[in-house]
Design a protein around this motif. Sequence first.
Motif, PDB file in Angstrom:
ATOM      1  N   SER A  54       1.096  -1.325   0.014  1.00  0.00           N
ATOM      2  CA  SER A  54      -0.070  -0.285   0.087  1.00  0.00           C
ATOM      3  C   SER A  54       0.939   1.127  -0.412  1.00  0.00           C
ATOM      4  O   SER A  54       0.827   2.294  -0.542  1.00  0.00           O
ATOM      5  N   HIS A  55       1.649   0.893   0.700  1.00  0.00           N
ATOM      6  CA  HIS A  55       2.675   2.350   0.865  1.00  0.00           C
ATOM      7  C   HIS A  55       3.764   2.190  -1.281  1.00  0.00           C
ATOM      8  O   HIS A  55       3.364   3.687  -0.924  1.00  0.00           O
ATOM      9  N   LEU A  56       3.879   0.786  -1.504  1.00  0.00           N
ATOM     10  CA  LEU A  56       4.474   1.302  -2.959  1.00  0.00           C
ATOM     11  C   LEU A  56       3.273   2.260  -3.443  1.00  0.00           C
ATOM     12  O   LEU A  56       3.751   2.832  -4.702  1.00  0.00           O
ATOM     13  N   ILE A  57       1.611   1.591  -3.578  1.00  0.00           N
ATOM     14  CA  ILE A  57       0.931   2.412  -4.568  1.00  0.00           C
ATOM     15  C   ILE A  57       1.018   3.562  -4.394  1.00  0.00           C
ATOM     16  O   ILE A  57       1.252   4.700  -5.516  1.00  0.00           O
ATOM     17  N   GLY A  58       0.452   4.109  -2.827  1.00  0.00           N
ATOM     18  CA  GLY A  58      -0.034   5.079  -2.288  1.00  0.00           C
ATOM     19  C   GLY A  58       1.541   6.466  -3.052  1.00  0.00           C
ATOM     20  O   GLY A  58       1.558   7.695  -3.652  1.00  0.00           O
ATOM     21  N   ASN A  59       2.525   5.900  -3.273  1.00  0.00           N
ATOM     22  CA  ASN A  59       4.341   6.697  -3.492  1.00  0.00           C
ATOM     23  C   ASN A  59       4.164   6.702  -4.723  1.00  0.00           C
ATOM     24  O   ASN A  59       4.686   7.704  -5.706  1.00  0.00           O
ATOM     25  N   CYS A  60       3.650   5.750  -5.684  1.00  0.00           N
ATOM     26  CA  CYS A  60       3.603   6.059  -7.111  1.00  0.00           C
ATOM     27  C   CYS A  60       2.358   6.710  -7.334  1.00  0.00           C
ATOM     28  O   CYS A  60       2.908   7.589  -8.667  1.00  0.00           O
ATOM     29  N   ALA A  62       1.269   9.475  -6.240  1.00  0.00           N
ATOM     30  CA  ALA A  62       2.057  10.370  -5.803  1.00  0.00           C
ATOM     31  C   ALA A  62       2.734  11.365  -6.402  1.00  0.00           C
ATOM     32  O   ALA A  62       2.980  12.150  -7.169  1.00  0.00           O
ATOM     33  N   TYR A  63       3.831  10.214  -6.935  1.00  0.00           N
ATOM     34  CA  TYR A  63       5.119  10.287  -7.749  1.00  0.00           C
ATOM     35  C   TYR A  63       4.234  11.363  -8.907  1.00  0.00           C
ATOM     36  O   TYR A  63       4.201  11.596  -9.876  1.00  0.00           O
ATOM     37  N   GLY A  64       2.849  10.266  -9.547  1.00  0.00           N
ATOM     38  CA  GLY A  64       2.213  10.390 -11.188  1.00  0.00           C
ATOM     39  C   GLY A  64       2.017  11.770 -11.153  1.00  0.00           C
ATOM     40  O   GLY A  64       1.596  12.910 -11.848  1.00  0.00           O
ATOM     41  N   ASN A  65       1.315  11.620  -9.480  1.00  0.00           N
ATOM     42  CA  ASN A  65       0.387  14.059  -9.922  1.00  0.00           C
ATOM     43  C   ASN A  65       2.026  14.307  -9.637  1.00  0.00           C
ATOM     44  O   ASN A  65       1.418  15.636 -10.214  1.00  0.00           O
ATOM     45  N   TRP A  66       2.855  13.963  -9.259  1.00  0.00           N
ATOM     46  CA  TRP A  66       3.726  15.343  -8.968  1.00  0.00           C
ATOM     47  C   TRP A  66       3.893  14.964 -10.678  1.00  0.00           C
ATOM     48  O   TRP A  66       4.530  16.980 -10.670  1.00  0.00           O
ATOM     49  N   CYS A  67       4.472  14.479 -11.299  1.00  0.00           N
ATOM     50  CA  CYS A  67       4.798  14.391 -12.777  1.00  0.00           C
ATOM     51  C   CYS A  67       3.726  15.077 -13.682  1.00  0.00           C
ATOM     52  O   CYS A  67       4.376  15.697 -14.555  1.00  0.00           O
TER      53      CYS A  67
END
Length: 69
Positions: A54-60, A62-67
């Motif tokens: 769940s942390h990995l999915i959340g980080n992905c 968040a990174y996609g939204n940041w990009c």
Amino acid sequence: MRLFIIQAADTSLSSDDLMLVPRICLVPSNVAAAIRIVLVLSIDWFIGMTRQPSHLIGNCVAYGNWCLT
């Protein structure tokens, strides 16, 4: 409880029997404590295993939204 039943039945116990009663009563409480510890540790292990993806999915996400910004 056991001593009450023995006293109600008007049965006398030797000193060895009186020393044995608390030991017998301690065994179930120690077993219950051990089972409780095993349950807590297994639940913690399972939650840890589900926390990592769940942390990995959340980080992905968040990174996609940041990009995109």
